[in-house]
Motif scaffolding. Structure first.
Motif, short mmCIF file in Angstrom:
data_model
loop_
_atom_site.label_atom_id
_atom_site.label_comp_id
_atom_site.label_asym_id
_atom_site.label_seq_id
_atom_site.Cartn_x
_atom_site.Cartn_y
_atom_site.Cartn_z
N ASN A 131 0.83 -1.21 0.00
CA ASN A 131 0.00 0.00 0.00
C ASN A 131 0.86 1.26 0.00
O ASN A 131 0.61 2.20 -0.74
N VAL A 132 1.89 1.28 0.85
CA VAL A 132 2.75 2.46 0.95
C VAL A 132 3.45 2.72 -0.38
O VAL A 132 3.49 3.86 -0.86
N ILE A 133 3.97 1.68 -1.02
CA ILE A 133 4.63 1.85 -2.31
C ILE A 133 3.65 2.37 -3.35
O ILE A 133 3.96 3.28 -4.13
N SER A 134 2.46 1.84 -3.37
CA SER A 134 1.43 2.30 -4.30
C SER A 134 1.08 3.77 -4.05
O SER A 134 0.98 4.56 -4.99
N TRP A 135 0.90 4.14 -2.80
CA TRP A 135 0.57 5.54 -2.47
C TRP A 135 1.70 6.48 -2.85
O TRP A 135 1.46 7.57 -3.35
N LEU A 136 2.95 6.06 -2.61
CA LEU A 136 4.09 6.91 -2.97
C LEU A 136 4.14 7.16 -4.48
O LEU A 136 4.56 8.22 -4.92
N ARG A 137 3.70 6.19 -5.25
CA ARG A 137 3.72 6.34 -6.71
C ARG A 137 2.54 7.14 -7.24
O ARG A 137 2.62 7.65 -8.36
N THR A 138 1.46 7.23 -6.49
CA THR A 138 0.25 7.84 -7.04
C THR A 138 -0.21 9.13 -6.37
O THR A 138 -1.03 9.84 -6.94
N MET A 139 0.29 9.45 -5.19
CA MET A 139 -0.16 10.67 -4.50
C MET A 139 0.53 11.88 -5.11
O MET A 139 1.65 12.22 -4.76
N MET A 140 -0.13 12.59 -6.03
CA MET A 140 0.50 13.65 -6.80
C MET A 140 -0.07 15.04 -6.55
O MET A 140 0.26 15.97 -7.26
N ASN A 141 -0.93 15.21 -5.59
CA ASN A 141 -1.45 16.53 -5.28
C ASN A 141 -0.33 17.38 -4.70
O ASN A 141 0.39 16.96 -3.81
N SER A 142 -0.18 18.62 -5.20
CA SER A 142 0.95 19.45 -4.76
C SER A 142 0.85 19.86 -3.30
O SER A 142 1.85 20.26 -2.71
N GLN A 143 -0.31 19.79 -2.69
CA GLN A 143 -0.45 20.14 -1.28
C GLN A 143 -0.52 18.92 -0.37
O GLN A 143 -0.06 18.96 0.76
N PHE A 144 -1.12 17.84 -0.85
CA PHE A 144 -1.33 16.67 0.01
C PHE A 144 -0.68 15.41 -0.52
O PHE A 144 -0.85 14.35 0.04
N GLY A 145 0.06 15.50 -1.61
CA GLY A 145 0.66 14.33 -2.22
C GLY A 145 2.04 14.03 -1.69
O GLY A 145 2.53 14.64 -0.75
N ALA A 146 2.67 13.05 -2.33
CA ALA A 146 4.03 12.65 -1.96
C ALA A 146 5.03 13.03 -3.03
O ALA A 146 6.21 13.14 -2.76
N ILE A 147 4.56 13.23 -4.27
CA ILE A 147 5.46 13.58 -5.37
C ILE A 147 4.84 14.69 -6.21
O ILE A 147 3.64 14.94 -6.16
N SER A 148 5.68 15.35 -6.99
CA SER A 148 5.21 16.36 -7.93
C SER A 148 5.86 16.06 -9.28
O SER A 148 7.00 16.43 -9.51
N PRO A 149 5.16 15.36 -10.14
CA PRO A 149 5.76 14.85 -11.38
C PRO A 149 6.22 15.94 -12.34
O PRO A 149 5.41 16.64 -12.93
N GLY A 150 7.54 16.08 -12.44
CA GLY A 150 8.11 17.00 -13.41
C GLY A 150 7.85 18.46 -13.15
O GLY A 150 7.89 19.28 -14.06
N MET A 151 7.60 18.84 -11.89
CA MET A 151 7.25 20.22 -11.58
C MET A 151 8.40 20.99 -10.92
O MET A 151 8.20 22.09 -10.43
N GLY A 152 9.59 20.41 -10.89
CA GLY A 152 10.73 21.11 -10.31
C GLY A 152 11.02 20.73 -8.88
O GLY A 152 11.82 21.39 -8.22
N GLY A 153 10.37 19.72 -8.38
CA GLY A 153 10.58 19.27 -7.00
C GLY A 153 9.35 19.52 -6.15
O GLY A 153 8.61 20.48 -6.35
N PHE A 154 9.11 18.62 -5.18
CA PHE A 154 7.91 18.71 -4.37
C PHE A 154 7.82 20.03 -3.62
O PHE A 154 6.78 20.66 -3.57
N GLN A 155 8.92 20.47 -2.99
CA GLN A 155 8.86 21.70 -2.20
C GLN A 155 8.52 22.91 -3.06
O GLN A 155 7.81 23.79 -2.63
N LEU A 156 9.04 22.95 -4.29
CA LEU A 156 8.72 24.07 -5.18
C LEU A 156 7.23 24.08 -5.49
O LEU A 156 6.58 25.12 -5.39
N ALA A 157 6.68 22.93 -5.84
CA ALA A 157 5.25 22.85 -6.13
C ALA A 157 4.41 23.16 -4.89
O ALA A 157 3.37 23.82 -4.96
#
Length: 135
Positions: free
Chosen positions: A26-52
């Protein structure tokens, strides 16, 4: 530490708030899919999570890099502009890793007394002691 932040976000959002089971899969799946810039784990191609996360303006997915070429920055000037915009949008950014020093700097910049700053850790356990007042 991005790994620690991502795991913390996943456990806080999915396990603590949603009551889901925190299994490895579950954790691996969530890490791959949680892409909301405020509540997600990753920011795909947006310059880094903290920037987004810090940006007050939306950053397009894939604007900094793509999944096909993750090591290649697509538009260095656009990434720099996003960073510049974030830096100009805030008067001061405090670092959790240097919170004590950041609070002292803020106190000095704002001309506050030491007594004007109160900091209580929300994740510190074991040091609380209640003693009823003796009247």
């Amino acid at each position: 530490d991005p790994a620690h932040r991502s795991l913390s976000r996943v456990y806080f959002t999915k396990v603590s708030q949603d009551g889901k089971n925190g299994t490895d899969s579950n954790v691996i799946s969530w890490l791959r899919t949680m892409m909301n810039s405020q509540f997600g784990a990753i920011s795909p191609g947006m310059g880094g999570f903290q920037l987004a996360y810090l940006s007050l303006n939306p950053i397009d997915k894939g604007s900094a890099w793509t999944k096909e070429e993750p090591g290649e920055v697509r538009d260095v000037n656009a990434v720099h502009e996003n960073v510049r915009r974030v830096m100009s949008d805030y008067d001061m950014l405090l670092l959790v890793e240097r919170l004590d020093e950041s609070l002292v700097a803020m106190q000095l910049l704002l001309g506050l007394d030491v007594a004007d700053i109160l900091y209580l850790s929300s994740k510190h356990a074991g040091d609380y002691y209640y003693s009823p007042r003796a009247d």
